[in-house]
Scaffold this motif. Sequence first.
Motif, mmCIF file in Angstrom:
data_model
loop_
_atom_site.group_PDB
_atom_site.id
_atom_site.type_symbol
_atom_site.label_atom_id
_atom_site.label_comp_id
_atom_site.label_asym_id
_atom_site.label_seq_id
_atom_site.Cartn_x
_atom_site.Cartn_y
_atom_site.Cartn_z
ATOM 1 N N CYS A 1 6.609 10.256 73.289
ATOM 2 C CA CYS A 1 5.693 9.146 73.027
ATOM 3 C C CYS A 1 5.248 8.579 74.373
ATOM 4 N N PHE B 1 8.892 9.900 63.698
ATOM 5 C CA PHE B 1 7.453 10.054 63.536
ATOM 6 C C PHE B 1 7.099 10.530 62.128
ATOM 7 N N LEU C 1 0.851 13.716 60.376
ATOM 8 C CA LEU C 1 -0.359 13.569 59.563
ATOM 9 C C LEU C 1 -1.129 14.861 59.433
ATOM 10 N N TRP D 1 -1.736 15.240 64.726
ATOM 11 C CA TRP D 1 -1.580 13.786 64.708
ATOM 12 C C TRP D 1 -0.176 13.442 64.245
ATOM 13 N N TRP D 2 0.484 12.569 64.989
ATOM 14 C CA TRP D 2 1.801 12.047 64.623
ATOM 15 C C TRP D 2 1.741 10.530 64.746
ATOM 16 N N TYR D 3 2.407 9.825 63.820
ATOM 17 C CA TYR D 3 2.464 8.369 63.832
ATOM 18 C C TYR D 3 3.891 7.950 64.167
ATOM 19 N N HIS D 4 4.069 7.152 65.199
ATOM 20 C CA HIS D 4 5.413 6.746 65.618
ATOM 21 C C HIS D 4 5.876 5.567 64.755
ATOM 22 N N ALA D 5 6.267 5.872 63.536
ATOM 23 C CA ALA D 5 6.608 4.874 62.523
ATOM 24 C C ALA D 5 7.851 4.066 62.877
ATOM 25 N N ARG E 1 4.736 2.254 66.642
ATOM 26 C CA ARG E 1 3.738 2.243 65.558
ATOM 27 C C ARG E 1 2.335 2.569 66.057
ATOM 28 N N ARG E 2 2.271 3.547 66.923
ATOM 29 C CA ARG E 2 0.984 4.008 67.443
ATOM 30 C C ARG E 2 0.763 5.459 67.042
ATOM 31 N N TRP E 3 -0.513 5.849 66.951
ATOM 32 C CA TRP E 3 -0.872 7.232 66.666
ATOM 33 C C TRP E 3 -0.842 8.018 67.962
ATOM 34 N N LYS F 1 -1.554 11.934 69.629
ATOM 35 C CA LYS F 1 -2.091 13.289 69.499
ATOM 36 C C LYS F 1 -1.173 14.202 70.306
#
Length: 87
Positions: free
Chosen positions: A5, A16, A19, A55-59, A63-65, A67
């Motif tokens: 990240c 993550f 998506l 695309w991965w979301y750092h949940a 909490r950012r998208w 690439k």
Amino acid sequence: MRIPCPYCGARDSAEFAYLGDATPTRPDPEAPDAQDAFHDYVYLRDNPAGAHAEWWYHAAGCRRWVKVERDTLTHVVSQAQFAGGAE
């Protein structure tokens, strides 16, 4: 698999949410063949072997998208950047 990240540093992929493919471009809704183009955009996706942008979301982190450039055969991540480029 660890994903680097850009904000939090290298983290386990469990933090993550995946998506999908980051390479398709959304079709123009005003185009004459928009219905067919959207069908292809949503349903007809490649499943490449090798280098791929995702695309991965750092949940569980910032909490950012992100690439991510990843090799789908080896899971080696070559680079990661925030969605939309650098911040």
